[in-house]
Design a protein around this motif. Structure first.
Motif, PDB file in Angstrom:
ATOM      1  N   PHE A 270       0.873  -1.307  -0.042  1.00 26.47           N
ATOM      2  CA  PHE A 270       0.024   0.017   0.105  1.00 26.47           C
ATOM      3  C   PHE A 270       0.890   1.234   0.118  1.00 26.47           C
ATOM      4  N   ALA A 271       1.902   1.336   0.932  1.00 25.54           N
ATOM      5  CA  ALA A 271       2.814   2.488   0.903  1.00 25.54           C
ATOM      6  C   ALA A 271       3.624   2.735  -0.243  1.00 25.54           C
ATOM      7  N   SER A 272       4.004   1.607  -0.753  1.00 29.97           N
ATOM      8  CA  SER A 272       4.931   1.914  -1.959  1.00 29.97           C
ATOM      9  C   SER A 272       4.015   2.213  -3.146  1.00 29.97           C
ATOM     10  N   SER A 273       3.012   1.628  -3.279  1.00 29.35           N
ATOM     11  CA  SER A 273       2.082   2.326  -4.329  1.00 29.35           C
ATOM     12  C   SER A 273       1.742   3.536  -4.112  1.00 29.35           C
ATOM     13  N   LEU A 274       1.239   4.157  -2.966  1.00 28.46           N
ATOM     14  CA  LEU A 274       0.995   5.532  -2.706  1.00 28.46           C
ATOM     15  C   LEU A 274       2.333   6.243  -3.131  1.00 28.46           C
ATOM     16  N   GLY A 275       3.604   5.830  -2.673  1.00 31.33           N
ATOM     17  CA  GLY A 275       4.639   6.428  -3.378  1.00 31.33           C
ATOM     18  C   GLY A 275       4.725   6.573  -4.563  1.00 31.33           C
ATOM     19  N   LEU A 276       4.634   5.545  -5.408  1.00 33.17           N
ATOM     20  CA  LEU A 276       4.879   5.643  -6.790  1.00 33.17           C
ATOM     21  C   LEU A 276       3.553   6.597  -7.604  1.00 33.17           C
ATOM     22  N   LEU A 277       2.418   6.717  -6.832  1.00 34.92           N
ATOM     23  CA  LEU A 277       1.524   7.480  -7.501  1.00 34.92           C
ATOM     24  C   LEU A 277       1.697   9.063  -7.251  1.00 34.92           C
ATOM     25  N   ILE A 278       2.513   9.297  -5.879  1.00 36.64           N
ATOM     26  CA  ILE A 278       2.838  10.690  -5.658  1.00 36.64           C
ATOM     27  C   ILE A 278       3.921  11.052  -6.592  1.00 36.64           C
ATOM     28  N   ALA A 279       4.928  10.245  -6.805  1.00 39.81           N
ATOM     29  CA  ALA A 279       6.220  10.340  -7.670  1.00 39.81           C
ATOM     30  C   ALA A 279       5.858  10.620  -9.172  1.00 39.81           C
ATOM     31  N   SER A 280       4.698  10.192  -9.488  1.00 37.47           N
ATOM     32  CA  SER A 280       4.165  10.204 -11.056  1.00 37.47           C
ATOM     33  C   SER A 280       3.899  11.534 -11.132  1.00 37.47           C
ATOM     34  N   PHE A 281       3.627  12.448 -10.333  1.00 38.29           N
ATOM     35  CA  PHE A 281       3.262  13.881 -10.639  1.00 38.29           C
ATOM     36  C   PHE A 281       4.543  14.859 -10.545  1.00 38.29           C
ATOM     37  N   TYR A 282       5.735  14.449 -10.285  1.00 39.36           N
ATOM     38  CA  TYR A 282       6.723  15.150 -10.424  1.00 39.36           C
ATOM     39  C   TYR A 282       8.071  14.724 -11.235  1.00 39.36           C
ATOM     40  N   SER A 283       8.971  15.516 -11.357  1.00 38.10           N
ATOM     41  CA  SER A 283      10.053  15.319 -12.285  1.00 38.10           C
ATOM     42  C   SER A 283      11.248  14.903 -11.228  1.00 38.10           C
ATOM     43  N   ASN A 284      11.254  15.436  -9.994  1.00 38.09           N
ATOM     44  CA  ASN A 284      12.490  15.080  -9.244  1.00 38.09           C
ATOM     45  C   ASN A 284      11.944  14.953  -7.748  1.00 38.09           C
ATOM     46  N   ILE A 285      12.792  14.667  -6.811  1.00 39.89           N
ATOM     47  CA  ILE A 285      12.464  14.504  -5.399  1.00 39.89           C
ATOM     48  C   ILE A 285      12.427  15.640  -4.735  1.00 39.89           C
ATOM     49  N   MET A 286      12.923  16.829  -4.937  1.00 39.65           N
ATOM     50  CA  MET A 286      12.708  18.134  -4.586  1.00 39.65           C
ATOM     51  C   MET A 286      11.386  18.769  -5.020  1.00 39.65           C
ATOM     52  N   GLN A 287      10.949  18.437  -6.102  1.00 40.39           N
ATOM     53  CA  GLN A 287       9.562  18.996  -6.306  1.00 40.39           C
ATOM     54  C   GLN A 287       8.587  18.102  -5.563  1.00 40.39           C
ATOM     55  N   ALA A 288       8.656  16.872  -5.319  1.00 39.78           N
ATOM     56  CA  ALA A 288       7.828  15.894  -4.437  1.00 39.78           C
ATOM     57  C   ALA A 288       7.920  16.063  -3.065  1.00 39.78           C
ATOM     58  N   PHE A 289       9.178  16.635  -2.677  1.00 39.66           N
ATOM     59  CA  PHE A 289       9.279  16.612  -1.320  1.00 39.66           C
ATOM     60  C   PHE A 289       8.173  17.067  -0.201  1.00 39.66           C
ATOM     61  N   GLY A 290       7.486  18.468  -0.778  1.00 39.54           N
ATOM     62  CA  GLY A 290       6.244  18.772  -0.021  1.00 39.54           C
ATOM     63  C   GLY A 290       5.087  17.922   0.058  1.00 39.54           C
ATOM     64  N   ALA A 291       4.905  16.995  -1.115  1.00 40.64           N
ATOM     65  CA  ALA A 291       3.719  16.298  -1.078  1.00 40.64           C
ATOM     66  C   ALA A 291       4.025  15.307  -0.096  1.00 40.64           C
ATOM     67  N   LEU A 292       5.301  14.525  -0.173  1.00 40.07           N
ATOM     68  CA  LEU A 292       5.852  13.535   0.618  1.00 40.07           C
ATOM     69  C   LEU A 292       5.718  13.853   1.964  1.00 40.07           C
ATOM     70  N   TYR A 293       6.283  15.159   2.446  1.00 36.97           N
ATOM     71  CA  TYR A 293       6.191  15.393   3.584  1.00 36.97           C
ATOM     72  C   TYR A 293       4.841  15.529   4.295  1.00 36.97           C
ATOM     73  N   ILE A 294       3.865  16.017   3.484  1.00 35.79           N
ATOM     74  CA  ILE A 294       2.692  16.263   4.128  1.00 35.79           C
ATOM     75  C   ILE A 294       1.761  14.926   4.321  1.00 35.79           C
ATOM     76  N   VAL A 295       1.983  13.955   3.315  1.00 35.31           N
ATOM     77  CA  VAL A 295       1.409  12.550   3.589  1.00 35.31           C
ATOM     78  C   VAL A 295       2.124  11.920   4.765  1.00 35.31           C
ATOM     79  N   MET A 296       3.650  12.000   4.980  1.00 28.68           N
ATOM     80  CA  MET A 296       4.180  11.487   6.229  1.00 28.68           C
ATOM     81  C   MET A 296       3.792  12.197   7.353  1.00 28.68           C
TER      82      MET A 296
END
Length: 369
Positions: A270-296
């Motif tokens: 479940f968590a890995s699939s959620l991580g995949l979905l979040i990563a699909s909307f961004y080009s690099n980890i710096m762009q995705a950091f905000g979304a990942l941080y909010i979810v965590m």
């Protein structure tokens, strides 16, 4: 067969990278902390700061009463820093609290106002009875304030007799409990497994994008879902290894390790699939950091209710980490509550599958981008 080959290939590639060993390193670090630092049970003693505003003979009688309740039957002299000065005070240690006897009413006010400690002044009136003045912080409930007002109305002996005469009926017997140290483990399993997996799989995807692996898959005959599921498989392996590395030395044979395997696999999926979905909307980890941080951060909120049962609003139970922790606690207790664990695991499997399917759709549409 192609899926297995893809998984083995991803596992070999991941084992040469930095992210693969983060979970393992964290598990070893957590195990060392639990073995050598964290006590089995925490001390829940409270500190009380009292000033006795009464004649010396009355003060001696009052202190003798306190001394009878101490662990070793005596007081000790300690130093407190009050108003930037070191002052000698007496300390009485009981099973549930540490009582500091201060030298003045101003010191009692200072400890309450500046140090936010429980502080009171006990004085003797003209009738030879005690008057209690408590210094509150302002956030106490009305129930607590009312309790302080009536607490000294009746003699302690009468209150104790009333408590002793209360009939207590146990709703259940032979209830298994975890020690304070063991009670932390469900939270550790969720954070070190599911939440770390959410972050690390996103890091894997962005690393592959940076190195051109994603673009290579666009022209390869392998389906996208195999590539994604191979990544998920790598996270499952690290989650299982790191989780068992922590739990087995601490809990030994008490948990149901088969049920734990089921819940670890489904929550990691479940968590890995959620991580995949979040990563699909961004080009690099710096762009995705905000979304990942909010979810965590959202996933961390139930841990507050987990350790403070008095604060447990209904909406907390809808955050995925809440049933994760409840499931792991049930497993660690070894109480054979397999219906709940299997139900929770099934829900995470179904929801995780839906998120994975959505992620697969997203990556097929944006594979080259």
């Amino acid at each position: 067969m192609k899926l297995f080959s893809s998984f083995v290939k991803e596992l070999k590639i991941a084992s040469r990278g930095f992210y693969f060993y983060i979970d393992i390193f964290m598990a070893v670090l957590i195990l060392a902390v639990f073995l050598f630092v964290v006590p089995d049970d925490f001390e829940n003693k409270t500190d009380e700061y009292l000033y006795l505003d009464m004649p010396e003979d009355a003060s001696e009688i009052y202190l003798e009463t306190i001394q009878e309740e101490t662990i070793d039957g005596k007081a000790e002299s300690v130093t407190l820093e009050i108003k930037d000065q070191d002052k000698e005070v007496e300390l009485y240690t009981t099973d549930s609290k540490e009582i500091f006897i201060l030298n003045s009413q101003e010191d009692a006010r200072y400890m309450a106002e500046e140090e936010q400690e429980i502080s009171a002044v006990i004085a003797m009136n003209d009738e030879g009875t005690f008057d209690y003045t408590y210094y509150l912080q302002g956030y106490e409930s009305d129930k607590y304030k009312n309790l302080l007002e009536i607490f000294h109305v009746e003699p302690n002996e009468n209150v104790q007799e009333f408590v002793d005469n209360q009939e207590v009926r146990a709703l259940s017997t032979n209830v298994e409990t975890l020690s304070d140290k063991e009670s932390i483990l469900p939270t550790v399993l969720v954070f070190n497994g599911a939440l770390m997996g959410l972050f690390i799989i996103a890091a894997y995807i962005f690393l592959d994008k940076q190195e051109g692996v994603i673009k290579a898959y666009a022209v390869s005959p392998s389906p996208v879902w195999q590539y994604l599921l191979s990544k998920v498989g790598v996270l499952m392996v690290t989650t299982l290894v790191s989780s068992y590395l922590v739990v087995i030395p601490l809990m030994r044979l008490q948990p149901d390790y088969l049920l734990m395997l089921v819940l670890l696999v489904t929550t990691a999926f479940f968590a890995s699939s959620l991580g995949l979905l979040i990563a699909s909307f961004y080009s690099n980890i710096m762009q995705a950091f905000g979304a990942l941080y909010i979810v965590m951060m959202l996933m961390i909120v139930p841990s507050v209710a987990f350790f403070i049962p008095s604060w447990s609003p209904a909406w907390i139970s809808f955050i995925p980490s809440y049933p994760m922790m409840e499931g792991f606690r049930s497993i660690l207790l070894g109480n054979n509550d397999w219906p709940y664990v299997l139900t929770v695991s099934g829900i995470f499997l179904v929801v995780g599958s839906a998120i994975f399917a959505l992620s697969n759709y997203r990556y097929k549409k944006t594979l080259i981008g």
